[in-house]
Design a protein around this motif. Sequence first.
Motif, short mmCIF file in Angstrom:
data_model
loop_
_atom_site.label_atom_id
_atom_site.label_comp_id
_atom_site.label_asym_id
_atom_site.label_seq_id
_atom_site.Cartn_x
_atom_site.Cartn_y
_atom_site.Cartn_z
N TRP A 70 -21.51 -23.57 -35.81
CA TRP A 70 -22.91 -23.98 -35.68
C TRP A 70 -23.72 -22.93 -34.90
O TRP A 70 -23.24 -22.33 -33.94
N VAL A 71 -24.96 -22.76 -35.32
CA VAL A 71 -25.99 -22.08 -34.53
C VAL A 71 -27.17 -23.03 -34.42
O VAL A 71 -27.59 -23.60 -35.43
N VAL A 72 -27.67 -23.23 -33.22
CA VAL A 72 -28.84 -24.08 -33.01
C VAL A 72 -30.04 -23.19 -32.76
O VAL A 72 -30.00 -22.31 -31.89
N GLN A 73 -31.09 -23.39 -33.53
CA GLN A 73 -32.30 -22.58 -33.42
C GLN A 73 -33.47 -23.46 -32.99
O GLN A 73 -33.74 -24.48 -33.62
N LYS A 74 -34.15 -23.06 -31.93
CA LYS A 74 -35.33 -23.80 -31.48
C LYS A 74 -36.58 -22.97 -31.73
O LYS A 74 -36.62 -21.77 -31.40
N TYR A 75 -37.60 -23.60 -32.33
CA TYR A 75 -38.86 -22.93 -32.61
C TYR A 75 -39.99 -23.61 -31.86
O TYR A 75 -40.11 -24.84 -31.89
N GLY A 76 -40.82 -22.81 -31.20
CA GLY A 76 -41.95 -23.35 -30.45
C GLY A 76 -43.09 -23.76 -31.34
O GLY A 76 -43.13 -23.45 -32.54
N GLY A 77 -44.05 -24.46 -30.75
CA GLY A 77 -45.17 -25.00 -31.52
C GLY A 77 -46.03 -23.94 -32.17
O GLY A 77 -46.50 -24.12 -33.30
N THR A 78 -46.23 -22.81 -31.50
CA THR A 78 -47.05 -21.73 -32.08
C THR A 78 -46.35 -21.12 -33.29
O THR A 78 -46.98 -20.81 -34.30
N SER A 79 -45.04 -20.95 -33.20
CA SER A 79 -44.28 -20.39 -34.32
C SER A 79 -44.33 -21.31 -35.53
O SER A 79 -44.53 -20.87 -36.66
N VAL A 80 -44.15 -22.62 -35.30
CA VAL A 80 -44.22 -23.58 -36.40
C VAL A 80 -45.62 -23.59 -37.00
O VAL A 80 -45.79 -23.73 -38.21
N GLY A 81 -46.63 -23.43 -36.16
CA GLY A 81 -48.00 -23.45 -36.64
C GLY A 81 -48.40 -22.22 -37.42
O GLY A 81 -49.13 -22.31 -38.42
N LYS A 82 -47.95 -21.03 -37.00
CA LYS A 82 -48.44 -19.78 -37.60
C LYS A 82 -47.43 -19.07 -38.48
O LYS A 82 -47.82 -18.29 -39.37
N LEU A 83 -46.13 -19.28 -38.25
CA LEU A 83 -45.11 -18.45 -38.91
C LEU A 83 -44.06 -19.29 -39.63
O LEU A 83 -42.90 -18.89 -39.75
N LEU A 84 -44.47 -20.45 -40.14
CA LEU A 84 -43.51 -21.35 -40.76
C LEU A 84 -42.86 -20.73 -42.00
O LEU A 84 -41.66 -20.91 -42.23
N ASP A 85 -43.60 -19.98 -42.78
CA ASP A 85 -43.03 -19.40 -43.99
C ASP A 85 -41.94 -18.38 -43.66
O ASP A 85 -40.93 -18.27 -44.36
N THR A 86 -42.13 -17.63 -42.57
CA THR A 86 -41.10 -16.69 -42.12
C THR A 86 -39.85 -17.44 -41.67
O THR A 86 -38.72 -17.05 -41.97
N ILE A 87 -40.06 -18.54 -40.96
CA ILE A 87 -38.94 -19.32 -40.44
C ILE A 87 -38.10 -19.90 -41.58
O ILE A 87 -36.87 -19.77 -41.60
N THR A 88 -38.78 -20.55 -42.53
CA THR A 88 -38.04 -21.25 -43.60
C THR A 88 -37.72 -20.36 -44.79
O THR A 88 -36.84 -20.69 -45.58
N GLY A 89 -38.41 -19.23 -44.92
CA GLY A 89 -38.18 -18.35 -46.06
C GLY A 89 -37.26 -17.18 -45.77
O GLY A 89 -36.65 -16.63 -46.69
N THR A 90 -37.16 -16.81 -44.49
CA THR A 90 -36.36 -15.63 -44.13
C THR A 90 -35.28 -15.95 -43.10
O THR A 90 -34.08 -15.74 -43.34
N PHE A 139 -23.59 -19.38 -41.05
CA PHE A 139 -23.41 -20.46 -40.08
C PHE A 139 -23.94 -21.78 -40.63
O PHE A 139 -24.71 -21.81 -41.59
N LYS A 140 -23.53 -22.86 -39.99
CA LYS A 140 -24.24 -24.11 -40.12
C LYS A 140 -25.39 -24.06 -39.11
O LYS A 140 -25.17 -23.68 -37.95
N VAL A 141 -26.58 -24.41 -39.54
CA VAL A 141 -27.76 -24.26 -38.70
C VAL A 141 -28.39 -25.61 -38.41
O VAL A 141 -28.64 -26.40 -39.34
N ALA A 142 -28.65 -25.88 -37.15
CA ALA A 142 -29.46 -27.02 -36.74
C ALA A 142 -30.75 -26.47 -36.15
O ALA A 142 -30.73 -25.53 -35.35
N VAL A 143 -31.88 -27.02 -36.58
CA VAL A 143 -33.19 -26.53 -36.18
C VAL A 143 -33.85 -27.57 -35.27
O VAL A 143 -33.85 -28.76 -35.57
N VAL A 144 -34.40 -27.10 -34.15
CA VAL A 144 -35.12 -27.97 -33.22
C VAL A 144 -36.56 -27.48 -33.13
O VAL A 144 -36.80 -26.28 -32.96
#
Length: 523
Positions: free
Chosen positions: A9-29, A38-43
């Motif tokens: 497992w790898v756990v990845q936490k994303y802050g509110g600004t990243s979710v707001g401005k860079l969501l396509d990078t997060i989910t696409g790349t 890895f198995k990924v858990a996102v917070v």
Amino acid sequence: MGSIETRQWVVQKYGGTSVGKLLDTITGTIIPDYLERFKVAVVCSARSGTQKTQGTTSLLLEAIHLATSSETSTVELDQVIDIIKQEHLEAAEVTVGGADQREGAQAVLGELLGSIENDCEHLRSFLKATWTIGEISERTQDRVLAVGETLACRLVVASLKVKDIDAEVVVLDDIVQKTYGSRQKELAAAFRRHPAKFLGGLAGAIRKKIDGCKERVPVVTGFFGAMPESLVSSVGRGYSDLCAALCAVAVGAEELQIWKEVDGIFTADPRKVKSARLLATVTSEEAAELTYYGSEVIHPLTIEQICNAQIPLRLKNVKHPERPGTIVFPSLGSPATSPKSTPGNSSPSQYRRTPTAVTAKDSITVFNIRSNGRARPQEFLGQIAQRLGRHDYTIDLISSSQQMLSLAVSSDGSSKSNGNIEETVAELSEIGIVTVARHMSIVSVVGHKMKNMVGISGEVFSALASARVNIYLISQGASEINISFVVKAQDALLAMEVVHTNVMRIPLHSEQENSFIRGPWLY
């Protein structure tokens, strides 16, 4: 690529600004790349704008305030909820609407829009009921604030689904009750006795929630309520980092990653000190000290959780995911704790170690109190702390003698602490003669085992004296990795630059640039 069962497992936490401005990078790349190994858990934190005051959590706090303070109507409350709903509906259209050519995208969009509508309207009816009563419990406040993280997670799941990655929202709003029951007095007492142990006990409930996703990517709400005395008051605004650490402990993660819009931890704030360098590794102790004394690194309770579980934490840049970032190693057995040596010289004793980083904490007030002699020496500090606590001041540094105390304090930013300094002085005057110095800063020099670096204190204060920086309070000894001192706010930047250049041996930005243009090629 290993099977899903054998991958770590790898756990990845994303802050509110990243979710707001860079969501396509997060989910696409980023997430697809890690899913190959890895198995990924996102917070996720609640979405935010360019400033925290404009983010979803701040709007929800405003809604709570209106629901409990407005006596005439719910018009303003409705307006705030409408803003939250509209922002998320627009984000949904941008996130999924642009993928309408993909099969099933319209179904994903329809489900997302419906969920956002339902969440916001449920919030509206809930807060209007609160307005009727005129008060809100701490547990109810947690339920309201959890809506922000839930909405953010719905956007992330939808964005993953339209990219053919199956995902599921995991809401953690009931894990405390499932673990410990719902008796609030007992919960509050248990948390106060041992916060880290209390939080660590939530791992089993979190693991069950994540395991329920099976092969889907768990997208976990960064808000886990309802904590005793409310999550915000017991943990603070860094609760989503802590939630990610609890998830990492629960699944036995190979690594916890916190994704921000910066490359990692620097030797100083690069916005202030241009010559600051990125640190490849720091110890968890150093990260904790840097966080407390002004650098937004990571919540102290987060560090305690990963240390206990011996899980490394990596800070990464969402805008540049290819960069390595900074690794925060648990202090026990970490590479960063081993003696450093220079190439060709394996003797650590012959290598001159330097501090790791320098940071500054602003908006500091210094109180100097000379006892009037009525309080016994052992009661003097307690009486001062009690009076400062009533006005929401936190004591950061202390220098003392038997009848004299100097304290550097910070406030929580509330109007109570900012506006009532005169009342605080009046209360303190009951036990001594008080003088106050406002508009000060704490500068902290941090380095692992720095207490054992002979001569470091002398170097720091000699360099500051040469730069004519006046020091008002010094603290060393409580922490073996930190030398802290108080200067005027206007001198804080100069003090940081002096330490960075003369003690940490990092050349000024101009000197680094000039080093590239010296040489025979100039002729």
